[in-house]
Design a protein around this motif. Structure first.
Motif, PDB file in Angstrom:
ATOM      1  N   TYR A 196       0.845  -1.191   0.000  1.00 41.14           N
ATOM      2  CA  TYR A 196       0.000   0.000   0.000  1.00 41.14           C
ATOM      3  C   TYR A 196       0.884   1.246   0.000  1.00 41.14           C
ATOM      4  O   TYR A 196       1.801   1.372   0.818  1.00 41.14           O
ATOM      5  N   ILE A 197       0.590   2.158  -0.929  1.00 44.86           N
ATOM      6  CA  ILE A 197       1.301   3.426  -1.022  1.00 44.86           C
ATOM      7  C   ILE A 197       0.558   4.454  -0.168  1.00 44.86           C
ATOM      8  O   ILE A 197      -0.604   4.773  -0.437  1.00 44.86           O
ATOM      9  N   LEU A 198       1.194   4.988   0.839  1.00 44.63           N
ATOM     10  CA  LEU A 198       0.491   5.821   1.807  1.00 44.63           C
ATOM     11  C   LEU A 198       0.352   7.276   1.370  1.00 44.63           C
ATOM     12  O   LEU A 198      -0.332   8.057   2.037  1.00 44.63           O
ATOM     13  N   SER A 199       0.972   7.643   0.265  1.00 48.28           N
ATOM     14  CA  SER A 199       0.711   8.978  -0.290  1.00 48.28           C
ATOM     15  C   SER A 199      -0.643   9.002  -1.002  1.00 48.28           C
ATOM     16  O   SER A 199      -1.183  10.078  -1.283  1.00 48.28           O
ATOM     17  N   ASP A 200      -1.195   7.825  -1.292  1.00 48.75           N
ATOM     18  CA  ASP A 200      -2.517   7.733  -1.902  1.00 48.75           C
ATOM     19  C   ASP A 200      -3.575   7.851  -0.788  1.00 48.75           C
ATOM     20  O   ASP A 200      -3.609   7.014   0.127  1.00 48.75           O
ATOM     21  N   PRO A 201      -4.455   8.874  -0.849  1.00 48.86           N
ATOM     22  CA  PRO A 201      -5.384   9.117   0.270  1.00 48.86           C
ATOM     23  C   PRO A 201      -6.274   7.916   0.606  1.00 48.86           C
ATOM     24  O   PRO A 201      -6.476   7.606   1.789  1.00 48.86           O
ATOM     25  N   LYS A 202      -6.805   7.237  -0.413  1.00 48.75           N
ATOM     26  CA  LYS A 202      -7.691   6.106  -0.141  1.00 48.75           C
ATOM     27  C   LYS A 202      -6.948   4.955   0.525  1.00 48.75           C
ATOM     28  O   LYS A 202      -7.423   4.348   1.483  1.00 48.75           O
ATOM     29  N   GLN A 203      -5.757   4.659  -0.016  1.00 47.50           N
ATOM     30  CA  GLN A 203      -4.968   3.568   0.572  1.00 47.50           C
ATOM     31  C   GLN A 203      -4.536   3.936   1.993  1.00 47.50           C
ATOM     32  O   GLN A 203      -4.536   3.103   2.894  1.00 47.50           O
ATOM     33  N   ARG A 204      -4.164   5.211   2.178  1.00 46.88           N
ATOM     34  CA  ARG A 204      -3.716   5.654   3.510  1.00 46.88           C
ATOM     35  C   ARG A 204      -4.847   5.525   4.540  1.00 46.88           C
ATOM     36  O   ARG A 204      -4.619   5.056   5.650  1.00 46.88           O
ATOM     37  N   GLU A 205      -6.042   5.941   4.130  1.00 47.83           N
ATOM     38  CA  GLU A 205      -7.187   5.871   5.050  1.00 47.83           C
ATOM     39  C   GLU A 205      -7.442   4.432   5.484  1.00 47.83           C
ATOM     40  O   GLU A 205      -7.660   4.143   6.660  1.00 47.83           O
ATOM     41  N   TRP A 206      -7.387   3.510   4.501  1.00 47.53           N
ATOM     42  CA  TRP A 206      -7.631   2.106   4.836  1.00 47.53           C
ATOM     43  C   TRP A 206      -6.531   1.572   5.770  1.00 47.53           C
ATOM     44  O   TRP A 206      -6.815   0.876   6.751  1.00 47.53           O
ATOM     45  N   VAL A 207      -5.301   1.914   5.468  1.00 47.24           N
ATOM     46  CA  VAL A 207      -4.171   1.431   6.277  1.00 47.24           C
ATOM     47  C   VAL A 207      -4.275   1.948   7.713  1.00 47.24           C
ATOM     48  O   VAL A 207      -4.059   1.206   8.678  1.00 47.24           O
ATOM     49  N   LEU A 208      -4.624   3.221   7.882  1.00 43.56           N
ATOM     50  CA  LEU A 208      -4.707   3.785   9.232  1.00 43.56           C
ATOM     51  C   LEU A 208      -5.777   3.076  10.074  1.00 43.56           C
ATOM     52  O   LEU A 208      -5.679   3.011  11.290  1.00 43.56           O
ATOM     53  N   GLU A 209      -6.785   2.530   9.385  1.00 42.91           N
ATOM     54  CA  GLU A 209      -7.838   1.794  10.115  1.00 42.91           C
ATOM     55  C   GLU A 209      -7.422   0.353  10.420  1.00 42.91           C
ATOM     56  O   GLU A 209      -8.090  -0.326  11.186  1.00 42.91           O
ATOM     57  N   HIS A 210      -6.335  -0.113   9.779  1.00 46.39           N
ATOM     58  CA  HIS A 210      -5.944  -1.524   9.952  1.00 46.39           C
ATOM     59  C   HIS A 210      -4.482  -1.668  10.387  1.00 46.39           C
ATOM     60  O   HIS A 210      -3.845  -2.681  10.097  1.00 46.39           O
ATOM     61  N   LEU A 211      -3.956  -0.662  11.078  1.00 43.88           N
ATOM     62  CA  LEU A 211      -2.534  -0.693  11.448  1.00 43.88           C
ATOM     63  C   LEU A 211      -2.177  -1.924  12.285  1.00 43.88           C
ATOM     64  O   LEU A 211      -1.065  -2.451  12.174  1.00 43.88           O
ATOM     65  N   HIS A 212      -3.114  -2.372  13.113  1.00 46.28           N
ATOM     66  CA  HIS A 212      -2.809  -3.505  13.989  1.00 46.28           C
ATOM     67  C   HIS A 212      -2.664  -4.813  13.207  1.00 46.28           C
ATOM     68  O   HIS A 212      -2.217  -5.818  13.753  1.00 46.28           O
ATOM     69  N   GLU A 213      -3.034  -4.799  11.884  1.00 48.74           N
ATOM     70  CA  GLU A 213      -2.928  -6.027  11.079  1.00 48.74           C
ATOM     71  C   GLU A 213      -1.725  -5.999  10.137  1.00 48.74           C
ATOM     72  O   GLU A 213      -1.401  -7.001   9.527  1.00 48.74           O
ATOM     73  N   LEU A 214      -1.080  -4.834  10.006  1.00 50.14           N
ATOM     74  CA  LEU A 214      -0.139  -4.629   8.900  1.00 50.14           C
ATOM     75  C   LEU A 214       1.299  -4.434   9.372  1.00 50.14           C
ATOM     76  O   LEU A 214       1.543  -4.155  10.554  1.00 50.14           O
ATOM     77  N   VAL A 215       2.218  -4.545   8.410  1.00 49.63           N
ATOM     78  CA  VAL A 215       3.602  -4.152   8.636  1.00 49.63           C
ATOM     79  C   VAL A 215       3.804  -2.807   7.943  1.00 49.63           C
ATOM     80  O   VAL A 215       3.459  -2.660   6.769  1.00 49.63           O
ATOM     81  N   VAL A 216       4.341  -1.819   8.660  1.00 44.63           N
ATOM     82  CA  VAL A 216       4.597  -0.495   8.088  1.00 44.63           C
ATOM     83  C   VAL A 216       6.107  -0.284   8.058  1.00 44.63           C
ATOM     84  O   VAL A 216       6.801  -0.576   9.038  1.00 44.63           O
ATOM     85  N   LYS A 217       6.619   0.208   6.917  1.00 42.04           N
ATOM     86  CA  LYS A 217       8.067   0.380   6.764  1.00 42.04           C
ATOM     87  C   LYS A 217       8.381   1.779   6.261  1.00 42.04           C
ATOM     88  O   LYS A 217       7.660   2.312   5.409  1.00 42.04           O
TER      89      LYS A 217
END
Length: 484
Positions: free
Chosen positions: A352-373
């Motif tokens: 997921y590219i976090l500069s993309d608003p839609k992808q960022r919004e989804w990622v912020l809601e699922h941080l506990h499931e993801l790896v962020v680098k």
């Protein structure tokens, strides 16, 4: 011997769910079962002391009680069948070819940006994109002399690319030393297996290095190559020493070189000797204080001008970092389709590219499931593993993403494959990955096997040596195994 080892819900490199070895591990498993626990423990300890005696070390920055350590080694190898390796080899050649075409393109005509395949700002605003070398002609039009591509296997055992390392990939020396130690300590294993040899690999590496002839080098002369190191405090200094010795080239620091009239010379007791090829293990920013960081004491003033004039080759090329950061990684499959008109043989991990608003919004809601680098960090630093993180850690990364979304990407938490390790008298499963080394000169060659890295801490997903990881020998079988 493996009780109470359980494969669990992970893909296990060696064992099936019922505890039986997989086909390509049968002969190894058979030999292992004939050893008593005492015999195996003794061999394990002999292997560890061999690393210590040979001074095979790496450096951990910021650690108390000394920074230099021997590389933790596990004596149960990763074994790769011949057909699986053939796919990996083709996939790595394809990927490195596309990445090299991308680098040549963006430092010259920029077709891929003009055609809108990759966002222009992703390249031109990238901190590792160096306009200073735009238009420079590279020997063989090759930017990637040595690549280290990190692979993982998911829950189904499918190989996926996790990361491209195109600047100064380290660890190749451990591949050779792991094999050396295994041969010394476990001769009975090698007598029963037909494995791809590492014996000719340094020759391939040396040949690839010396094929990068700078355009102004005198014809019919032998090129003089050196390995430029940042010095003994660099985390990969052992790698530098090993490679210089094996390729029979001088190991130098910046103070050992001088540039006169746009020509690079090495200072020797016999006077100045012209240098044609520099295999540098110093980051771009520190290579030349006249071109990049003025405060650099590691580089050589005037080196970039000599490089641009075609008087010296620098490997890997300056500016490769724009192609291997974790944001650009998302676009490598598009590069393969664009330049080679092929589908990727080895797929990426979904990103997921976090500069993309839609992808960022989804990622912020699922941080506990993801790896962020962090797209610019390596070695497991500035990384969030959501399922293992505290609420406080998750909130810290939420703030980081909101403050600078371009700096981060997110990926699903893949259940990395596991393999048995033997530590402190017990076998238990640990997560592994594989760094594959691709050597590119006039021909492209993939070192068979590569460096298997293992997260030796129980439950850890981080395999980097700086984070408590270790290494395993990697065997590529020459042919399909028969039952023992």
């Amino acid at each position: 011997m493996f009780e109470p080892y359980k494969t669990g819900h992970y893909y296990d490199e060696m064992l099936q769910e019922n505890g039986e070895p997989k086909e390509h591990y049968r002969q190894f498993h058979s030999v292992l079962q004939r050893l008593s626990e005492e015999e195996f423990k003794e061999k394990h300890e002999t292997a560890q002391s061999s690393f210590l005696r040979q001074g095979i070390t790496f450096t951990v920055y910021g650690e108390e009680g000394g920074t230099e350590r021997t590389m933790p080694f596990d004596c149960v190898p990763i074994i790769i069948p011949a057909d699986a390796w053939e796919t990996i080899e083709k996939g790595m050649k394809q990927r490195v070819e596309a990445l090299n075409l991308f680098l040549e393109d963006i430092y010259h005509d920029q077709h891929i940006l003009n055609d809108g395949i990759i966002p222009r700002e992703l390249v031109e605003q990238n901190p590792y994109y160096y306009k200073q070398v735009s238009g420079t002609q590279f020997p063989l039009k090759n930017h990637i002399f040595l690549a280290g591509i990190d692979l993982i296997r998911d829950e189904q055992g499918t190989y996926r690319v996790l990361e491209d390392n195109l600047r100064n990939p380290s660890g190749i020396s451990y591949v050779f030393q792991n094999r050396f130690v295994m041969r010394q300590v476990y001769p009975e294993f090698f007598s029963r297996h037909s494995l791809c040899s590492l014996e000719d690999q340094i020759t391939h590496l040396q040949s690839a290095l010396l094929s990068h002839i700078p355009s102004n080098m005198k014809k019919h002369t032998e090129p003089r190559a050196v390995l430029l190191t940042a010095g003994m405090y660099n985390s990969a200094y052992y790698d530098h020493v090993f490679l210089a010795q094996q390729m029979n080239i001088a190991l130098v620091e910046g103070r050992d070189l001088i540039v006169k009239d746009n020509v690079v010379y090495m200072k020797t007791i016999q006077g100045l000797k012209r240098v044609d090829i520099i295999y540098r293990r110093v980051d771009d920013d520190f290579l030349d204080p006249k071109a990049f960081r003025e405060d650099s004491l590691l580089g050589v003033p005037g080196l970039i001008d000599a490089y641009k004039q075609g008087n010296v080759a620098i490997l890997n090329a300056v500016g490769n970092g724009v192609a291997d950061d974790k944001a650009m990684y998302t676009y490598v499959p598009d590069m393969i389709r664009y330049y080679l008109k092929e589908e990727p043989i080895i797929q990426n991990v979904e990103t997921y590219i976090l500069s993309d608003p839609k992808q960022r919004e989804w990622v912020l809601e699922h941080l506990h499931e993801l790896v962020v680098k962090n797209v610019g960090a390596s070695g497991g630093y500035d990384m969030l593993i959501g399922p293992h993180a505290s609420e406080e850690e998750i909130e810290i990364f939420r703030s980081k993403i909101l403050e600078n979304p371009k700096q981060y990407i997110a990926q699903p938490t893949i259940k990395l494959s596991r393999a048995p390790v033997y530590q402190q008298g017990n076998f238990y499963p640990c997560h592994v990955d594989l760094r594959v080394f691709v050597m590119k000169g006039e021909e492209t060659h993939v070192l068979p096997g590569g460096l298997s890295r293992v997260a030796l801490k129980k439950g850890s997903l981080v395999v980097n040596s700086s984070q408590g990881g270790g290494g395993k020998d990697t065997w590529v079988l020459k042919e399909v195994m028969q039952h023992a």
